[in-house]
Design an enzyme around this catalytic site. Structure first.
Site, PDB file in Angstrom:
ATOM      1  N   ASN A  33       0.865  -1.187   0.000  1.00 37.94           N
ATOM      2  CA  ASN A  33       0.000   0.000   0.000  1.00 37.94           C
ATOM      3  C   ASN A  33       0.903   1.240   0.000  1.00 37.94           C
ATOM      4  OD1 ASN A  33      -1.433   2.288   0.992  1.00 37.94           O
ATOM      5  ND2 ASN A  33      -3.078   0.933   1.650  1.00 37.94           N
TER       6      ASN A  33
ATOM      7  N   HIS B 119       1.143   6.287   1.621  1.00 32.83           N
ATOM      8  CA  HIS B 119       1.932   7.255   2.402  1.00 32.83           C
ATOM      9  C   HIS B 119       3.099   7.872   1.630  1.00 32.83           C
ATOM     10  CE1 HIS B 119      -0.754   6.832   5.562  1.00 32.83           C
ATOM     11  NE2 HIS B 119      -0.341   5.667   6.012  1.00 32.83           N
TER      12      HIS B 119
ATOM     13  N   HIS C 162      -5.520   3.771  -1.801  1.00 38.66           N
ATOM     14  CA  HIS C 162      -6.868   4.139  -1.357  1.00 38.66           C
ATOM     15  C   HIS C 162      -7.168   5.533  -1.882  1.00 38.66           C
ATOM     16  CE1 HIS C 162      -9.715   4.602   2.385  1.00 38.66           C
ATOM     17  NE2 HIS C 162     -10.323   4.890   1.250  1.00 38.66           N
TER      18      HIS C 162
ATOM     19  N   ARG D 106      -9.267   8.235  -1.404  1.00 46.25           N
ATOM     20  CA  ARG D 106     -10.239   8.709  -0.407  1.00 46.25           C
ATOM     21  C   ARG D 106     -11.088   9.842  -0.976  1.00 46.25           C
ATOM     22  NH1 ARG D 106      -9.329   7.679   5.093  1.00 46.25           N
ATOM     23  NH2 ARG D 106     -10.544   9.579   5.404  1.00 46.25           N
TER      24      ARG D 106
ATOM     25  N   ARG E  65      -6.816  12.985   0.552  1.00 46.14           N
ATOM     26  CA  ARG E  65      -5.728  13.463   1.434  1.00 46.14           C
ATOM     27  C   ARG E  65      -4.352  12.962   1.001  1.00 46.14           C
ATOM     28  NH1 ARG E  65      -6.752  10.202   6.976  1.00 46.14           N
ATOM     29  NH2 ARG E  65      -8.584  11.508   6.998  1.00 46.14           N
TER      30      ARG E  65
ATOM     31  N   GLU F 136      -8.364   0.480  -3.132  1.00 48.19           N
ATOM     32  CA  GLU F 136      -9.201   0.547  -1.933  1.00 48.19           C
ATOM     33  C   GLU F 136     -10.148   1.713  -2.084  1.00 48.19           C
ATOM     34  OE1 GLU F 136      -7.595   1.184   1.973  1.00 48.19           O
ATOM     35  OE2 GLU F 136      -6.226  -0.463   1.655  1.00 48.19           O
TER      36      GLU F 136
ATOM     37  N   THR G 269      -8.034   3.818   7.886  1.00 46.24           N
ATOM     38  CA  THR G 269      -9.318   3.121   7.903  1.00 46.24           C
ATOM     39  C   THR G 269      -9.560   2.525   9.286  1.00 46.24           C
ATOM     40  OG1 THR G 269      -8.775   2.492   5.639  1.00 46.24           O
ATOM     41  CG2 THR G 269     -10.709   1.452   6.624  1.00 46.24           C
TER      42      THR G 269
ATOM     43  N   GLU H  85     -11.089  -9.194   3.019  1.00 50.20           N
ATOM     44  CA  GLU H  85      -9.798  -8.885   3.642  1.00 50.20           C
ATOM     45  C   GLU H  85     -10.053  -8.812   5.137  1.00 50.20           C
ATOM     46  OE1 GLU H  85      -7.431  -5.631   2.080  1.00 50.20           O
ATOM     47  OE2 GLU H  85      -6.479  -5.355   4.038  1.00 50.20           O
TER      48      GLU H  85
ATOM     49  N   HIS I  34      -3.792  -4.624   7.628  1.00 50.29           N
ATOM     50  CA  HIS I  34      -3.902  -3.470   8.532  1.00 50.29           C
ATOM     51  C   HIS I  34      -3.047  -3.669   9.782  1.00 50.29           C
ATOM     52  CE1 HIS I  34      -5.392   0.241  10.176  1.00 50.29           C
ATOM     53  NE2 HIS I  34      -6.028   0.449   9.037  1.00 50.29           N
TER      54      HIS I  34
HETATM   55  N1  PXP Z   1      -5.879  -2.914   4.276  1.00 49.75           N
HETATM   56  C1  PXP Z   1      -6.799  -1.927   4.299  1.00 49.75           C
HETATM   57  C2  PXP Z   1      -8.186  -2.249   3.885  1.00 49.75           C
HETATM   58  C3  PXP Z   1      -6.438  -0.609   4.683  1.00 49.75           C
HETATM   59  O1  PXP Z   1      -7.374   0.348   4.710  1.00 49.75           O
HETATM   60  C4  PXP Z   1      -5.097  -0.339   5.001  1.00 49.75           C
HETATM   61  C5  PXP Z   1      -4.685   1.049   5.350  1.00 49.75           C
HETATM   62  O2  PXP Z   1      -4.864   1.891   4.258  1.00 49.75           O
HETATM   63  C6  PXP Z   1      -4.180  -1.395   4.933  1.00 49.75           C
HETATM   64  C7  PXP Z   1      -4.593  -2.675   4.601  1.00 49.75           C
HETATM   65  C8  PXP Z   1      -2.741  -1.191   5.244  1.00 49.75           C
HETATM   66  O3  PXP Z   1      -2.625  -0.895   6.602  1.00 49.75           O
HETATM   67  P1  PXP Z   1      -1.203  -0.443   7.167  1.00 49.75           P
HETATM   68  O4  PXP Z   1      -0.886   0.863   6.530  1.00 49.75           O
HETATM   69  O5  PXP Z   1      -1.448  -0.347   8.636  1.00 49.75           O
HETATM   70  O6  PXP Z   1      -0.225  -1.501   6.782  1.00 49.75           O
END
Ligand code: PXP
Length: 242
Positions: A7, A10, A43, A45, A49, A70, A101, A151, A191
């Site tokens: 992901n 960031h 994601h 959003r 952001r 996402e 999330t 998920e 997550h």
């Molecule tokens: N899965 C989902 C559905 C999420 O919303 C996120 C965060 O955007 C992640 C996985 C990844 O989470 P983390 O950034 O804590 O690894």
């Protein structure tokens, strides 16, 4: 053994801190792919952001692995997904003030909308995954409304402090996985997963994809995103070998 989707939200968070044009999530995605990632997750959003509309458009054109978008089920975003056609969408709940999330999608109470979004994604050949806590009712509803995958939310496992708590959350995730598979769905997890807590999740059989963001991006500041991704894949492979 599970595979890794990175992901890269960031990367865009850092870019947006200055409203600049770097670092570029598209470059980051290519680095993750060169490291051997199975796919890239972002994601889009509603508040934009971090990832923006142009990012998802260019990512769709440049990602050579799997593109997992996402998103919430808001109409504006659903239409963008229909236009972009990622290979997979992961449906998440979204609140304006949240840092990331929070909680899972409530598939029970949003059943009619979920069914409609699944139908529209399937019409374009897009796989649908629902991000949920491993509760029986949620898993059954995700299957009932046509999701291809779930998920499982690993946030509570990641936040657990005692061995007993960790164990209980792992058992809960395992039960969720079993029910998801029994209902004919593919099971992903994600997550809050980090280099320190990935072991027991990577060792869990029959999870297909792990979505990991923050920990990899944080490490990438010190070792680079290609190396950070390689290190996570190595851990998943090491713990995933039975
Ligand atoms: N899965 C989902 C559905 C999420 O919303 C996120 C965060 O955007 C992640 C996985 C990844 O989470 P983390 O950034 O804590 O690894």
């Amino acid at each position: 053994m599970a595979v890794l989707n990175v992901n890269i939200d960031h990367i865009a968070t850092v870019r947006q801190a200055r409203h600049a044009d770097e670092p570029d999530p598209v470059w980051a995605a290519a680095e993750c792919e060169l490291a051997g990632a199975n796919g890239i997750t972002t994601h889009l959003r509603q508040d934009r952001r971090h990832i923006n509309d142009r990012d998802v458009q260019v990512l769709k054109e440049t990602i050579v692995s799997k593109f997992n978008l996402e998103m919430s089920m808001e109409e504006e975003i659903v239409r963008i997904a229909e236009g972009i056609e990622p290979q997979q969408v992961t449906l998440v709940p979204e609140k304006r003030a949240e840092l990331t999330t929070e909680g899972g999608l409530d598939c029970v109470s949003c059943g009619a909308r979920l069914k409609e979004v699944v139908r529209r994604m399937h019409a374009r050949g897009i796989l649908v995954s629902a991000f949920i806590v491993p509760e029986k009712e949620q898993i059954a509803a995700a299957a009932r409304f046509g999701c291809d995958a779930i998920e499982l939310h690993t946030g509570q496992y990641a936040n657990a402090k005692t061995e007993k708590d960790i164990y209980q959350h792992l058992k809960w995730l395992e039960a969720g996985r079993d029910l998801g598979i029994k209902k004919g769905m593919i099971v992903h997890a994600g997550h809050g997963l980090t280099y320190r807590n990935i072991g027991p999740i990577a060792a869990m059989e029959d999870l297909s994809e792990l979505n990991i963001g923050h920990s990899i991006i944080a490490r990438s500041m010190f070792v680079g995103i290609r190396e950070a991704t390689i290190e996570m894949i190595r851990l998943i492979d090491k713990f995933g070998k039975h």
